[in-house]
Design an enzyme around this catalytic site. Structure first.
Site, PDB file in Angstrom:
ATOM      1  N   ASP A   1      14.207  -0.513 -71.116  1.00  0.00           N
ATOM      2  CA  ASP A   1      15.509  -0.040 -71.226  1.00  0.00           C
ATOM      3  C   ASP A   1      16.647  -1.004 -71.894  1.00  0.00           C
ATOM      4  O   ASP A   1      17.751  -0.829 -71.890  1.00  0.00           O
ATOM      5  CB  ASP A   1      16.017   0.171 -69.701  1.00  0.00           C
ATOM      6  CG  ASP A   1      16.845   1.264 -69.501  1.00  0.00           C
ATOM      7  OD1 ASP A   1      17.016   2.194 -70.444  1.00  0.00           O
ATOM      8  OD2 ASP A   1      17.519   1.387 -68.661  1.00  0.00           O
TER       9      ASP A   1
ATOM     10  N   ARG B   1      25.653   4.015 -69.476  1.00  0.00           N
ATOM     11  CA  ARG B   1      26.967   4.334 -69.794  1.00  0.00           C
ATOM     12  C   ARG B   1      28.029   3.431 -69.374  1.00  0.00           C
ATOM     13  O   ARG B   1      29.342   3.247 -69.650  1.00  0.00           O
ATOM     14  CB  ARG B   1      27.052   5.717 -69.568  1.00  0.00           C
ATOM     15  CG  ARG B   1      27.171   6.156 -68.186  1.00  0.00           C
ATOM     16  CD  ARG B   1      26.839   7.524 -67.775  1.00  0.00           C
ATOM     17  NE  ARG B   1      25.717   8.113 -67.996  1.00  0.00           N
ATOM     18  CZ  ARG B   1      25.202   9.312 -67.772  1.00  0.00           C
ATOM     19  NH1 ARG B   1      26.031  10.548 -67.493  1.00  0.00           N
ATOM     20  NH2 ARG B   1      23.784   9.701 -67.858  1.00  0.00           N
TER      21      ARG B   1
ATOM     22  N   ASP C   1      15.462  -1.690 -65.507  1.00  0.00           N
ATOM     23  CA  ASP C   1      16.194  -0.579 -64.707  1.00  0.00           C
ATOM     24  C   ASP C   1      15.570  -0.142 -63.591  1.00  0.00           C
ATOM     25  O   ASP C   1      14.688   0.996 -63.780  1.00  0.00           O
ATOM     26  CB  ASP C   1      16.748   0.492 -65.850  1.00  0.00           C
ATOM     27  CG  ASP C   1      17.401   1.942 -65.095  1.00  0.00           C
ATOM     28  OD1 ASP C   1      18.106   1.522 -63.906  1.00  0.00           O
ATOM     29  OD2 ASP C   1      17.381   2.779 -65.600  1.00  0.00           O
TER      30      ASP C   1
ATOM     31  N   GLU D   1      23.429   4.022 -65.340  1.00  0.00           N
ATOM     32  CA  GLU D   1      23.962   2.866 -65.305  1.00  0.00           C
ATOM     33  C   GLU D   1      24.306   2.287 -66.802  1.00  0.00           C
ATOM     34  O   GLU D   1      25.203   1.775 -67.156  1.00  0.00           O
ATOM     35  CB  GLU D   1      23.325   1.505 -64.901  1.00  0.00           C
ATOM     36  CG  GLU D   1      22.152   0.957 -65.725  1.00  0.00           C
ATOM     37  CD  GLU D   1      21.033   2.028 -66.189  1.00  0.00           C
ATOM     38  OE1 GLU D   1      20.907   2.949 -65.126  1.00  0.00           O
ATOM     39  OE2 GLU D   1      20.564   1.995 -67.047  1.00  0.00           O
TER      40      GLU D   1
ATOM     41  N   LYS E   1      14.842   4.646 -58.606  1.00  0.00           N
ATOM     42  CA  LYS E   1      13.675   5.516 -59.192  1.00  0.00           C
ATOM     43  C   LYS E   1      12.771   5.696 -58.629  1.00  0.00           C
ATOM     44  O   LYS E   1      12.125   4.663 -57.507  1.00  0.00           O
ATOM     45  CB  LYS E   1      13.482   4.810 -60.695  1.00  0.00           C
ATOM     46  CG  LYS E   1      14.449   4.952 -61.682  1.00  0.00           C
ATOM     47  CD  LYS E   1      14.062   4.389 -63.150  1.00  0.00           C
ATOM     48  CE  LYS E   1      15.396   4.484 -64.062  1.00  0.00           C
ATOM     49  NZ  LYS E   1      15.758   5.702 -64.313  1.00  0.00           N
TER      50      LYS E   1
ATOM     51  N   LYS F   1      22.251  -1.056 -75.711  1.00  0.00           N
ATOM     52  CA  LYS F   1      21.864  -0.921 -74.413  1.00  0.00           C
ATOM     53  C   LYS F   1      21.091  -2.138 -73.972  1.00  0.00           C
ATOM     54  O   LYS F   1      20.091  -1.782 -74.338  1.00  0.00           O
ATOM     55  CB  LYS F   1      21.513   0.427 -73.928  1.00  0.00           C
ATOM     56  CG  LYS F   1      21.263   0.310 -72.457  1.00  0.00           C
ATOM     57  CD  LYS F   1      21.154   1.749 -71.692  1.00  0.00           C
ATOM     58  CE  LYS F   1      20.423   1.626 -70.379  1.00  0.00           C
ATOM     59  NZ  LYS F   1      19.960   2.767 -69.927  1.00  0.00           N
TER      60      LYS F   1
ATOM     61  N   ASP G   1      21.901   5.031 -61.085  1.00  0.00           N
ATOM     62  CA  ASP G   1      20.928   5.170 -62.190  1.00  0.00           C
ATOM     63  C   ASP G   1      21.602   5.555 -63.311  1.00  0.00           C
ATOM     64  O   ASP G   1      20.574   5.543 -64.475  1.00  0.00           O
ATOM     65  CB  ASP G   1      19.736   5.963 -61.730  1.00  0.00           C
ATOM     66  CG  ASP G   1      18.508   5.809 -62.516  1.00  0.00           C
ATOM     67  OD1 ASP G   1      18.364   4.877 -63.271  1.00  0.00           O
ATOM     68  OD2 ASP G   1      17.465   6.754 -62.514  1.00  0.00           O
TER      69      ASP G   1
HETATM   70  N1  BES Z   1      16.894   4.261 -68.643  1.00  0.00           N
HETATM   71  C1  BES Z   1      17.253   5.470 -67.901  1.00  0.00           C
HETATM   72  C2  BES Z   1      16.984   6.715 -68.961  1.00  0.00           C
HETATM   73  C3  BES Z   1      15.387   6.935 -69.197  1.00  0.00           C
HETATM   74  C4  BES Z   1      14.622   7.450 -68.530  1.00  0.00           C
HETATM   75  C5  BES Z   1      14.968   6.528 -70.484  1.00  0.00           C
HETATM   76  C6  BES Z   1      13.196   7.627 -68.776  1.00  0.00           C
HETATM   77  C7  BES Z   1      13.591   6.802 -70.839  1.00  0.00           C
HETATM   78  C8  BES Z   1      12.699   7.015 -70.106  1.00  0.00           C
HETATM   79  C9  BES Z   1      18.749   5.673 -67.699  1.00  0.00           C
HETATM   80  O1  BES Z   1      19.245   4.482 -67.008  1.00  0.00           O
HETATM   81  C10 BES Z   1      18.654   6.769 -66.385  1.00  0.00           C
HETATM   82  O2  BES Z   1      18.122   6.518 -65.595  1.00  0.00           O
HETATM   83  N2  BES Z   1      19.373   7.783 -66.645  1.00  0.00           N
HETATM   84  C11 BES Z   1      19.146   8.850 -65.651  1.00  0.00           C
HETATM   85  C12 BES Z   1      20.742   9.458 -65.851  1.00  0.00           C
HETATM   86  C13 BES Z   1      20.899  10.612 -64.812  1.00  0.00           C
HETATM   87  C14 BES Z   1      21.063   9.816 -63.367  1.00  0.00           C
HETATM   88  C15 BES Z   1      22.292  11.259 -65.009  1.00  0.00           C
HETATM   89  C16 BES Z   1      18.438   9.715 -66.241  1.00  0.00           C
HETATM   90  O3  BES Z   1      17.911  10.144 -67.203  1.00  0.00           O
HETATM   91  O4  BES Z   1      17.519  10.308 -65.023  1.00  0.00           O
HETATM   92 ZN    ZN Z   2      18.970   4.181 -65.284  1.00  0.00          ZN
END
Ligand code: BES
Ligand code: ZN
Ligand code: MG
Length: 495
Positions: free
Chosen positions: A284, A347, A266, A345, A273, A261, A343
């Site tokens: 990210d 996947r 992000d 994204e 966020k 990825k 968010d």
């Molecule tokens: N890049 C983030 C995941 C992340 C968060 C990695 C904090 C490391 C530290 C990812 O893109 C994301 O935002 N995922 C969301 C998914 C949710 C909306 C289902 C998450 O983890 O909140």
């Molecule tokens: Zn994200």
């Protein structure tokens, strides 16, 4: 680049400024008997042992101003029968900070008495990883700059085949240099590492190592129907890229693929966020860095196995052109996806990359790495990465490879029951599941795009930076997690 070489004769080169002797708690005499020690220091060491200052459990550093090596560092390794590579790297990692503080740059490592139980490669690894720093954008006065170790001379027994041992140590050095190369990518801020710059860096690496590589542009991706990936990139003025590097070998019996990825920043998109800590989202792209770092090793070592590295790279930004919650896109596979949360994204870019890899290259096995879910940190913290796969052999092989290099994995369940949680309302799939098992549902989402290919997913959200449990990795910086694990796994698979 550190100059690392082996010797079997007892000579101390004139520029050596620290003699390093590993010591076992239950065999302290072996350390004191090192042939490299001068007579006075041998007596001093014996007294320090008698008085309990040196106990073989922790490190002990002392100046020996009359000697040719000037200083001695005793590395405490605990009991001989319990010693492991991990313990050696831990102790050597702590020693690395002492060397940096004391400005020692030319080490002489005594390995004559440790060879039968310990590989000097572990020491070398901990030093190379341990003295990594990231000062690209810092103005530092010359005399305040960190002093790097430039030479390690390893003293081994007469019986050791120097050519073989040197080749092994060179391999360890390359592996860690690739990890540090990946860490450089990880630590760059979003404005210094856009998808275009990441692609340039990857192509430069491929060129240097004479490996085939190409980059897909947004219009080429549109042509291929990668609408899920393009939906993520829609809100950013930076163009998304799909990086592909291909190592082929005439004697290869299988093909493996690495997918990473590559979100160079992000922000969350329209599902923005919170501001606090958002700067960390430059990390990210650590999945991409890990896949590319491992690929760098492959490109240099050229093992007898075909390896394809595919990196989808994009920014995730809010704008009037950005994808909106509720939007439905048709992925390259033909499956439609309802985007409830922009968010989630990672996947969305990975699903097109997985489908592209499976259909174009038909790999025997595929591993993806991603800083995919915050939920993974809740579940496993900063010590273990999440592993999801329906293939028990891959789970075993990856876990074993990870344990060897102390990049530990912990398996989470993945099956039809989990896949059910991602059914869409108005489309085939939804990009988020219920408010529980977030790491597993992310993995379950991806599993819809791998067909029958054996595949494993590593969620490295908790270990890609801020990693705990390794003294030689600066917690504040990218860890390079995955580079050494994947390299090990690929080399194992090539045998
Ligand atoms: N890049 C983030 C995941 C992340 C968060 C990695 C904090 C490391 C530290 C990812 O893109 C994301 O935002 N995922 C969301 C998914 C949710 C909306 C289902 C998450 O983890 O909140
Ligand atoms: Zn994200
Ligand atoms: Mg765009």
């Amino acid at each position: 680049m550190i100059d690392i070489h082996l010797i079997s004769q007892c000579t101390v080169e004139p520029d050596v400024d620290c003699l390093v002797i590993p010591a076992f708690e239950d065999a302290l005499n072996e350390a004191a008997e090192s042939k490299l020690l001068e007579k006075e220091d041998k007596s001093a060491l014996t007294i320090l042992i008698e008085k309990g200052n040196i106990d073989g459990k922790s490190n002990f550093y002392f100046p020996t101003p009359m000697s040719s090596y000037q200083n001695v560092m005793i590395i405490g390794l605990g009991k001989k029968e319990d010693v492991t590579a991990t313990k050696y790297r831990e102790a050597a990692g702590k020693a690395a900070s002492t060397f940096q503080k004391m400005k020692k740059t030319h080490l002489l490592l005594e390995a004559e008495h440790t060879e039968d139980v310990l590989d000097s490669d572990n020491f070398v690894e901990a030093i190379i990883l341990g003295q990594y720093h990231y000062n690209e954008f810092k103005s530092i006065e010359d005399d305040k700059k960190p002093v790097d170790i430039t030479e390690i001379c390893v003293h081994v027994a007469d019986s050791v085949d120097l050519t073989l041992a040197q080749a092994k140590i060179n391999l360890a050095q390359t592996k860690c240099e690739s990890a540090n190369w990946a860490r450089d990518l990880a630590n760059k801020p979003g404005n210094a590492l856009t998808p275009s710059i990441l692609a340039e860096q990857a192509l430069a690496m491929a060129k240097e190592t004479n490996t085939e590589a190409y980059v897909l542009t947004e219009s080429e991706m549109k042509e291929l129907g990668m609408n899920s990936l393009l939906a993520v990139s829609a809100g950013s003025k930076e163009e998304a890229k799909m990086i592909v590097i291909k190592h082929t070998h005439p004697d290869a019996k299988k093909t493996v693929a690495l997918i990473g990825k590559g979100l160079t920043f992000d922000a969350g998109g329209i599902s923005l966020k919170p501001g606090k800590g958002m700067e960390d989202m430059k990390f990210d792209m650590c999945g991409a860095a890990a896949a590319l770092g491992a690929m760098r090793n492959v490109c240099i070592m050229k093992p007898a196995i075909n390896v394809i590295c595919v990196v989808p790279s994009s920014e995730n930004m809010p704008s009037s052109a950005a994808v909106k919650p509720g939007d439905i896109v048709k992925s390259m596979s033909g499956k439609t996806i309802e985007i409830y949360n922009t968010d989630a994204e990672g996947r969305l870019i990975l699903c097109d990359a997985l489908h592209y890899t499976v259909t174009k290259y038909k790999p025997d096995m595929m591993v993806d790495l991603a800083t995919l879910t915050g939920a993974c940190i809740v579940a496993l913290g900063h010590h273990y990465a999440g592993l999801m796969t329906e293939d028990d052999d891959m789970a075993e092989a990856l876990t074993v490879a990870g344990d060897k290099v102390h990049e530990r994995l912990w398996r989470l369940p993945l099956n039809d029951e989990m896949r059910k949680l991602l059914e869409g309302k108005d489309a085939d799939l939804c990009n988020i599941g219920p408010p529980y098992a977030g790491t597993i549902t992310a993995g379950a989402f991806l599993s819809n795009f791998v067909g029958d290919t054996k595949w494993a997913h590593l969620d490295i959200a908790g270990t890609a930076w801020g990693m705990k449990g390794a003294s030689y990795l600066n917690e504040k910086l990218g860890s390079g997690f995955g580079v050494r694990l994947l390299t090990r796994w690929i080399l194992n698979e090539s045998e």
